[in-house]
Design a protein around this motif. Structure first.
Motif, PDB file in Angstrom:
ATOM      1  N   ASP A 336      30.271  24.696  -6.861  1.00 20.92           N
ATOM      2  CA  ASP A 336      29.359  24.827  -5.727  1.00 20.92           C
ATOM      3  C   ASP A 336      29.377  26.228  -5.122  1.00 20.92           C
ATOM      4  O   ASP A 336      28.371  26.686  -4.564  1.00 20.92           O
ATOM      5  N   GLU A 362      16.972  19.178  -6.143  1.00 15.58           N
ATOM      6  CA  GLU A 362      18.325  18.694  -6.408  1.00 15.58           C
ATOM      7  C   GLU A 362      18.495  17.238  -5.979  1.00 15.58           C
ATOM      8  O   GLU A 362      19.187  16.457  -6.638  1.00 15.58           O
ATOM      9  N   TYR A 365      17.615  14.451  -8.590  1.00 12.70           N
ATOM     10  CA  TYR A 365      18.546  13.981  -9.628  1.00 12.70           C
ATOM     11  C   TYR A 365      19.912  13.578  -9.067  1.00 12.70           C
ATOM     12  O   TYR A 365      20.596  12.733  -9.638  1.00 12.70           O
ATOM     13  N   MET A 366      20.316  14.144  -7.929  1.00  8.60           N
ATOM     14  CA  MET A 366      21.630  13.815  -7.389  1.00  8.60           C
ATOM     15  C   MET A 366      21.681  12.422  -6.780  1.00  8.60           C
ATOM     16  O   MET A 366      22.621  11.651  -7.035  1.00  8.60           O
ATOM     17  N   CYS A 390      26.634  16.940 -11.392  1.00 10.00           N
ATOM     18  CA  CYS A 390      25.506  17.425 -10.573  1.00 10.00           C
ATOM     19  C   CYS A 390      25.762  18.852 -10.076  1.00 10.00           C
ATOM     20  O   CYS A 390      24.826  19.663  -9.990  1.00 10.00           O
ATOM     21  N   SER A 391      27.002  19.166  -9.733  1.00 13.58           N
ATOM     22  CA  SER A 391      27.341  20.518  -9.278  1.00 13.58           C
ATOM     23  C   SER A 391      27.084  21.540 -10.377  1.00 13.58           C
ATOM     24  O   SER A 391      26.611  22.655 -10.113  1.00 13.58           O
ATOM     25  N   THR A 394      23.318  22.045 -10.669  1.00 12.81           N
ATOM     26  CA  THR A 394      22.828  22.776  -9.495  1.00 12.81           C
ATOM     27  C   THR A 394      23.148  24.259  -9.586  1.00 12.81           C
ATOM     28  O   THR A 394      22.317  25.111  -9.236  1.00 12.81           O
ATOM     29  N   ARG A 398      20.186  27.091  -9.503  1.00 13.44           N
ATOM     30  CA  ARG A 398      20.078  28.085  -8.423  1.00 13.44           C
ATOM     31  C   ARG A 398      20.199  29.512  -8.953  1.00 13.44           C
ATOM     32  O   ARG A 398      19.530  30.424  -8.456  1.00 13.44           O
TER      33      ARG A 398
END
Length: 495
Positions: A336, A362, A365-366, A390-391, A394, A398
């Motif tokens: 993150d 995000e 899907y999260m 998920c992290s 992401t 980003r």
């Protein structure tokens, strides 16, 4: 070294140690409560904090960031911002009081709604210091700002410990939080000579809200999105499993979460000041992302490696099920931190809506991934695993958007991070080797050895693979401390 660079380093140093100290004291508070409360009672505190966090997402509607961004345009902006912030704080308090009974939908324990109502005044108290906070950050007065925060955290921990000794049970937590909020707000007013004149200008309000609403949309979505794991656990396995998850999250959040929040708070006003110089802006952005990962990677990997030792020592043997969860979440929080600086860059160049759009993508899907896995497996370790996945997605998303929007080459990002990845991997191999050899030694010896071996391995690796950057960081820190810039007087924004 430039004044802006010196202030940035000094600000980051002060902010991290002060904010980190705040979180460390929070860790002490949680550790005390985790040892004296049964998991069900600790779960009530975690659930109450979760709902308070959702209401807190409405805080200041982005007005504080708008004042930081546009604070020099008109003197009256600060007065309007104060009135708006106070009105929003009052609305949050009322909303928490009205919504508290509905929290019982997620729990059979009537103390949950009572706990939320007791903590509701925190919103109004915090709003009284929001404008002062923005003005202090606008002037880059990080040392003053975070010294007050550390003092408030110290008071909070002391109050909680005294209440625990007095056998107040779960009510020790809100007592400490309310006292801390009062001390923090009073401290902001004490160190900043600015006082609101109670002038409200509708044009100023529109100016602040126009920028702030984009920031607020992101700040509204983010807390809901990043607490979705906890809400899903509360909904399915229940309070006791939520307590396990929160205990597992606490130590990684104290260290890695502090790093991300501090960098965000410091770098946004810095990026605002240099946004007109494209090359300097991109250089600062890449350097910030690089150094953030350089700091977070050994911490996250290290926490994952020592979790079986640290967690029982800090919280007690009854929290053993939290160990694998902590290992996974430490790695997730490390991922993150990789793109964290890019969100502040979007705001600084006047595109806060892009951060909001990314959060919406995000969420697509999260939310379904976290809820479906938690429902199917009814296991907090599975929930932590999907959070890690998920992290990773992401971080890639980003970075790709930042490269496209800010004219940064993917190769520049790869070069910025590759040395740290190699050093963290080598560190992990060395620590695992030490733990294998020292398995029969006392636990404190194994822990001390793991930290020492990991630190030495990582520092040596960084020196070998990224010597230029290591030297630059050392020189920058030494230069900043030797040439601390004389503070500017804190003043109202120029008319």
């Amino acid at each position: 070294m430039s004044t802006i660079g010196s202030r940035t380093v000094m600000g980051l140093t002060w902010a991290y140690f002060a904010y980190g100290g705040d979180k460390a004291l929070s860790l002490v508070t949680i550790a005390v409560l985790a040892r004296v409360l049964v998991p069900e009672d600790f779960g009530i505190i975690a659930a109450g904090t979760l709902f308070i966090g959702f209401v807190d997402a409405l805080r200041d509607v982005g007005i504080k960031d708008a004042l930081t961004y546009k604070g020099d345009e008109k003197a009256s902006l600060a007065d309007t911002a104060f009135i708006l912030s106070a009105a929003i704080g009052l609305s949050q308090m009322v909303a928490a009081l009205l919504l508290a009974p509905f929290a019982q939908t997620f729990s059979d324990d009537p103390r949950l709604s009572d706990l939320i109502m007791v903590m509701a005044p925190i919103f109004l108290i915090n709003s009284m210091a929001s404008t002062h906070d923005a003005l202090l950050h606008r002037q880059l007065k990080f040392r003053v700002c975070y010294s007050v925060d550390f003092m408030a955290a110290t008071v909070r921990t002391g109050v909680v410990i005294l209440c625990v000794l007095a056998d107040f049970g779960i009510w020790s937590f809100p007592a400490g939080m309310l006292t801390s909020a009062v001390v923090r707000a009073a401290g902001r007013w004490a160190v900043l000579p600015w006082r609101p004149s109670w002038r409200f200008d509708a044009d100023d309000a529109r100016l602040l809200m126009r920028f702030g609403l984009h920031v607020w949309a992101a700040s509204l979505i983010a807390p809901i999105l990043f607490r979705m794991d906890q809400l899903s656990i509360l909904s399915f396995p229940g309070e006791a499993m939520l307590a396990v998850y929160v205990v597992a999250l606490r130590l990684p959040d104290v260290i890695l979460g502090s790093l991300g929040v501090v960098v965000s708070r410091i770098m946004f006003p810095v990026f605002v000041r240099i946004r007109e110089d494209g090359n300097e802006f991109k250089d600062h952005l890449l350097a910030t992302a690089r150094r953030m990962v350089m700091a977070s990677a050994p911490i996250g990997v290290g926490l994952a490696l020592v979790a079986p030792i640290v967690l029982p020592l800090a919280f007690g043997d009854k929290w053993g099920p939290a160990i694998p969860v902590m290992q996974i979440l430490a790695l997730a929080l490390t991922l993150d931190t990789i793109p964290w600086a890019f969100g502040d860059a979007f705001k600084a160049v006047g595109r806060p809506g892009l951060a909001t759009l990314l959060l919406i993508v995000e969420a697509c899907y999260m939310v379904p991934a976290i809820w479906s896995v938690t429902y199917l497996f009814q296991d907090v370790t599975a929930t932590a695993a999907v959070v890690l996945a998920c992290s990773a997605v992401t971080a890639v998303l980003r970075i790709a958007v930042a490269c496209s929007t800010l004219d940064i080459k993917v190769r520049q990002v790869w070069v910025a991070f590759q040395g740290t990845a190699l050093a963290a991997g080598f560190m992990a191999v060395c620590v695992l080797g030490w733990q294998h050899m020292a398995g029969s030694l006392p636990v404190p010896v194994v822990l001390a050895g793991s930290v020492t071996v990991g630190a030495v391995a990582y520092i040596l690796s960084i020196w070998l693979v990224d010597r230029h950057e290591a030297r630059h960081i050392i020189q920058t820190i030494l230069s900043a401390w030797q040439r601390t810039p004389r503070p500017d007087p804190i003043r109202e924004p120029a008319p």
